[in-house]
Design a protein around this motif. Sequence first.
Motif, PDB file in Angstrom:
ATOM      1  N   ALA A  78       0.821  -1.208   0.000  1.00 15.83           N
ATOM      2  CA  ALA A  78       0.000   0.000   0.000  1.00 15.83           C
ATOM      3  C   ALA A  78       0.854   1.256   0.000  1.00 15.83           C
ATOM      4  CB  ALA A  78      -0.929  -0.008   1.210  1.00 15.83           C
ATOM      5  N   LYS A  79       2.008   1.227   0.675  1.00 18.82           N
ATOM      6  CA  LYS A  79       2.804   2.446   0.855  1.00 18.82           C
ATOM      7  C   LYS A  79       3.963   2.592  -0.137  1.00 18.82           C
ATOM      8  CE  LYS A  79       1.412   3.249   5.602  1.00 18.82           C
ATOM      9  NZ  LYS A  79       1.789   3.432   7.018  1.00 18.82           N
ATOM     10  N   THR A  80       4.156   1.582  -0.977  1.00 15.77           N
ATOM     11  CA  THR A  80       5.171   1.703  -2.027  1.00 15.77           C
ATOM     12  C   THR A  80       4.576   1.498  -3.416  1.00 15.77           C
ATOM     13  OG1 THR A  80       5.769  -0.654  -2.025  1.00 15.77           O
ATOM     14  CG2 THR A  80       6.950   0.797  -0.478  1.00 15.77           C
ATOM     15  N   TYR A 189       4.108  11.993   7.630  1.00 15.28           N
ATOM     16  CA  TYR A 189       2.923  12.432   8.364  1.00 15.28           C
ATOM     17  C   TYR A 189       2.232  13.576   7.626  1.00 15.28           C
ATOM     18  CZ  TYR A 189       3.903   9.882  12.724  1.00 15.28           C
ATOM     19  OH  TYR A 189       4.106   8.924  13.670  1.00 15.28           O
ATOM     20  N   ARG A 190       0.919  13.518   7.620  1.00 14.41           N
ATOM     21  CA  ARG A 190       0.096  14.546   6.989  1.00 14.41           C
ATOM     22  C   ARG A 190      -0.085  15.734   7.929  1.00 14.41           C
ATOM     23  NH1 ARG A 190      -4.150  14.610   3.019  1.00 14.41           N
ATOM     24  NH2 ARG A 190      -3.389  12.552   2.449  1.00 14.41           N
ATOM     25  N   ARG A 287      -3.022   5.963  -1.793  1.00 19.30           N
ATOM     26  CA  ARG A 287      -4.059   6.144  -0.783  1.00 19.30           C
ATOM     27  C   ARG A 287      -3.921   5.083   0.319  1.00 19.30           C
ATOM     28  NH1 ARG A 287      -7.321  10.613  -1.059  1.00 19.30           N
ATOM     29  NH2 ARG A 287      -9.104   9.380  -0.327  1.00 19.30           N
ATOM     30  N   PRO A 288      -4.434   5.355   1.515  1.00 19.77           N
ATOM     31  CA  PRO A 288      -4.321   4.388   2.613  1.00 19.77           C
ATOM     32  C   PRO A 288      -5.140   3.132   2.353  1.00 19.77           C
ATOM     33  CG  PRO A 288      -5.739   6.217   3.245  1.00 19.77           C
ATOM     34  CD  PRO A 288      -5.126   6.595   1.928  1.00 19.77           C
ATOM     35  N   LEU A 303      -8.197  15.518   8.497  1.00 18.25           N
ATOM     36  CA  LEU A 303      -8.737  15.436   9.849  1.00 18.25           C
ATOM     37  C   LEU A 303      -8.231  14.235  10.640  1.00 18.25           C
ATOM     38  CD1 LEU A 303     -12.454  16.358   9.049  1.00 18.25           C
ATOM     39  CD2 LEU A 303     -10.824  17.748  10.346  1.00 18.25           C
ATOM     40  N   ILE A 304      -7.548  13.310   9.992  1.00 15.93           N
ATOM     41  CA  ILE A 304      -7.139  12.077  10.665  1.00 15.93           C
ATOM     42  C   ILE A 304      -5.693  12.212  11.133  1.00 15.93           C
ATOM     43  CG2 ILE A 304      -6.844   9.591  10.445  1.00 15.93           C
ATOM     44  CD1 ILE A 304      -9.051   9.647   8.335  1.00 15.93           C
ATOM     45  N   ILE A 305      -5.534  12.379  12.432  1.00 18.75           N
ATOM     46  CA  ILE A 305      -4.206  12.545  13.015  1.00 18.75           C
ATOM     47  C   ILE A 305      -3.421  11.240  12.858  1.00 18.75           C
ATOM     48  CG2 ILE A 305      -2.925  13.070  15.111  1.00 18.75           C
ATOM     49  CD1 ILE A 305      -5.359  14.612  16.082  1.00 18.75           C
ATOM     50  N   GLY A 306      -2.179  11.374  12.475  1.00 18.29           N
ATOM     51  CA  GLY A 306      -1.336  10.201  12.287  1.00 18.29           C
ATOM     52  C   GLY A 306      -1.427   9.598  10.902  1.00 18.29           C
ATOM     53  N   SER A 307      -2.319  10.140  10.059  1.00 23.40           N
ATOM     54  CA  SER A 307      -2.390   9.656   8.679  1.00 23.40           C
ATOM     55  C   SER A 307      -1.248  10.281   7.884  1.00 23.40           C
ATOM     56  CB  SER A 307      -3.746   9.991   8.056  1.00 23.40           C
ATOM     57  OG  SER A 307      -3.945  11.389   7.999  1.00 23.40           O
ATOM     58  N   GLY A 308      -1.105   9.844   6.637  1.00 24.87           N
ATOM     59  CA  GLY A 308       0.069  10.273   5.908  1.00 24.87           C
ATOM     60  C   GLY A 308      -0.201  10.878   4.549  1.00 24.87           C
TER      61      GLY A 308
END
Length: 319
Positions: A78-80, A189-190, A287-288, A303-308
């Motif tokens: 998902a992240k690469t 981090y976003r 996307r996550p 709005l989502i803390i800790g999202s990227g």
Amino acid sequence: MTEPALNPDLIALLRSPRTRSSLHVEGSELASPDGSERYPIVGGVPRLAGESYVGSFGRQWNRYDVARTEEDEATFEAKTGVAPREMAGKRVLDAGCGGGRYAKLLGDHGAEVLGVDLSSAVDKAAALCAGLPGVQIVQADLLDLPVVEEAFDLVFSIGVLHHSPDPRRAFAEIARRVRPGGRLAVWLYRRNTPPQEWLNTGVRALTTRLPARVLEPLCAGLGALGSVPVLNRTLNKLVNFSAHPDWTLRVCDNFDWWAPEHQSHHTLPELSSWFVEEGFENLVELRPMKSGRLYGWAYDRDLIIGSGVNVAGRKRLRP
């Protein structure tokens, strides 16, 4: 316990942090050609830098066992944007390998992996990857990366550069290690809404000064809150705490957020501009994994803390 064997092909990619000269193995050290520079090899890990400002990560990754093969497979893809099995036979730089879970994952799939981290988490990574001859762990600084340029098919950094005192410089360092036509993937981090940023920055001004023996019980307490659905869907949008279903990962995630000295937050346009400035094309926002209409709405509004913010791209070929 047998010390992990060194990978000579990956060792050959290392350079002196001071002079950029080549290094070779002499006993339990790496040495420059004239012998004037020497760096210890401890536990199968060349030590080209000291731990510096990242002590909390050494404690974190050596203390908590967070490798979960099935989840790590899904997270990595998902992240690469790349399935681990696709990297068999490829050369990969894990920029900020921490405890080594992704280095191990890729090594298990037949990739040749150089895992670099500044913290003492390299000890955990080396132990986790022991028995994988295609994986070499090195202690070094991403801000002054002692590795040859344009040597890797894939360079990735998941949740690392935002803990650097200079994330843009660290990005440039790892970007230069991607070969032309190779892939770079970075997760940061976003930046959330101003009230969320103010609140969490204010709390972190306190938590980053707490000794670990005090902070860790607080993170465990937040881990308990993370198991309560009504709280982990509401309160943690104000003050961050993990809602991961695994207790150990919840506590580790909380420590990861509240302990580090440095933590910067970024926007998608900002990260994308870094890729363009360093010569990358075909950029894609990753996307996550989590989905759902409400989650997507909140994610797109920061709005989502800790999202990227998560981008991957291809390094342009030379004309």
